[in-house]
Design an enzyme around this catalytic site. Structure first.
Site, PDB file in Angstrom:
ATOM      1  N   HIS A 104       0.768  -1.165   0.145  1.00 34.54           N
ATOM      2  CA  HIS A 104       0.024   0.147  -0.068  1.00 34.54           C
ATOM      3  C   HIS A 104       0.986   1.347  -0.138  1.00 34.54           C
ATOM      4  O   HIS A 104       1.935   1.268   0.368  1.00 34.54           O
ATOM      5  CB  HIS A 104      -1.022   0.071   1.035  1.00 34.54           C
ATOM      6  N   ASP A 106       0.688   4.847   1.653  1.00 37.42           N
ATOM      7  CA  ASP A 106      -0.136   5.251   3.160  1.00 37.42           C
ATOM      8  C   ASP A 106      -1.168   6.291   2.740  1.00 37.42           C
ATOM      9  O   ASP A 106      -0.876   7.405   2.011  1.00 37.42           O
ATOM     10  CB  ASP A 106       0.787   6.008   3.964  1.00 37.42           C
ATOM     11  N   HIS A 258       4.469   0.024   0.130  1.00 41.09           N
ATOM     12  CA  HIS A 258       5.299  -0.794   1.349  1.00 41.09           C
ATOM     13  C   HIS A 258       4.315  -1.745   1.961  1.00 41.09           C
ATOM     14  O   HIS A 258       3.053  -1.657   1.801  1.00 41.09           O
ATOM     15  CB  HIS A 258       5.811   0.164   2.450  1.00 41.09           C
ATOM     16  N   ARG A 273       5.385   6.855  14.191  1.00 43.41           N
ATOM     17  CA  ARG A 273       5.255   7.346  13.123  1.00 43.41           C
ATOM     18  C   ARG A 273       5.039   8.886  12.736  1.00 43.41           C
ATOM     19  O   ARG A 273       3.741   9.199  13.516  1.00 43.41           O
ATOM     20  CB  ARG A 273       4.068   6.709  11.919  1.00 43.41           C
TER      21      ARG A 273
END
Ligand SMILES: [Fe+2]
Length: 284
Positions: A104, A106, A258, A273
């Site tokens: 995917h 993000d 990723h 994150r």
């Protein structure tokens, strides 16, 4: 062999993409020249990795905001007092809305998907839990000319609930789904996009979020999606990173996809994150 830089050494991860940055302390304030070089190396290698960076949440935020405006709080838990620091803690996260088992990009369901993100590992299992990134420029370049042409004529619907619907309904019910759906409606993006800074074409495809292509019928969609998933996961297109405590990954979300590798069962894994907001819509 890529460029050399004055502020740090580069060790390429694979021929596809990714590079480890050696000899730079990103916990401290960096000089303007070092920041310019990090940005250049980031555009060149698409994902940069750093080892032994015990970032505090404040340092993590400070490092990331050198590269753009930060993503605010959303549908994932954030750290108390740090609304830009998303907390990804396993095994708890297995029960949440977010699933990143599939390849995917993000937040590709957003009109302006994220520019990039900086992920810091605070506690990782001794083995397992690697992350892999794929080079979406190369994914486009390796297609035959007729296939490039077909892909260039397609627009993809990126839907946050394409694969997560059952999970959301099970955990949050119909009302929860309705609220989440309103907050994160789907977006349509060209399948082949030009990177806003490098100008290079990439295959902007997410296995997790692309429900269908507007121009194709059901049968064609099924075949093309299967082809694209198999295409982007070719080993020559990706790098795989083994995390250690205080490893950091900084990726360009506009030309990579990723995937988390969930092979660590119920072991504890804690990641922070901080992401950078997208400044532009993906364009052909
Ligand atoms: Fe992700």
């Amino acid at each position: 062999m890529g460029k050399t830089y004055k502020s740090f050494e580069i060790r390429e991860m694979t021929a596809a993409l990714g590079a480890e940055v050696v000899g730079l302390d990103i916990t401290s304030k960096l000089s303007k020249s070092a920041l310019i070089e990090i940005n250049q190396a980031w555009l060149e290698h698409q994902v940069l990795f750093f080892r032994d960076q015990p970032l505090t949440p404040e340092q993590h935020v400070n490092f990331t905001k050198n590269f753009g405006e930060l993503q605010g709080p959303g549908y994932m838990p954030t750290l108390d007092g740090f609304p830009n620091v998303y907390v990804q803690e396993y095994p708890d996260l297995y029960k949440g809305i977010v699933s990143d088992v599939d390849w995917h990009i993000d937040a590709s369901f957003m009109k302006k998907p994220l520019k990039g993100a900086v992920l810091h590992a605070l506690k990782v299992p001794a083995t397992g839990g690697d992350t892999a990134w794929v080079n979406l420029y190369k994914a486009y370049d390796l297609l035959s000319k007729p296939m490039q042409k077909l892909c260039s004529n397609l627009t993809a619907v990126h839907d946050n609930f394409y694969k997560n619907l059952a999970n959301v309904l099970d955990n949050y019910g119909a009302q929860g789904y309705e609220i989440a759906r309103k907050a994160t409606p789907p977006s349509v993006h060209p399948l082949v996009c030009k990177h806003p800074e490098t100008g290079k074409k990439c295959l902007f495809y997410s296995e997790l979020m692309v429900s269908h292509f507007n121009e194709l019928n059901d049968e064609e969609n099924k075949v093309i999606k299967e082809f694209l998933v198999n295409h982007i996961k070719k080993p020559e297109l990706y790098c795989r990173f083994k995390w250690e405590n205080d490893s950091v990954a900084f990726w360009d979300n506009r030309c990579t996809a990723h995937k988390g590798i969930f092979d660590f069962g119920q072991q504890h894994r804690l990641m922070h994150r901080v992401a950078i907001q997208g400044a532009t819509k993906p364009k052909k």
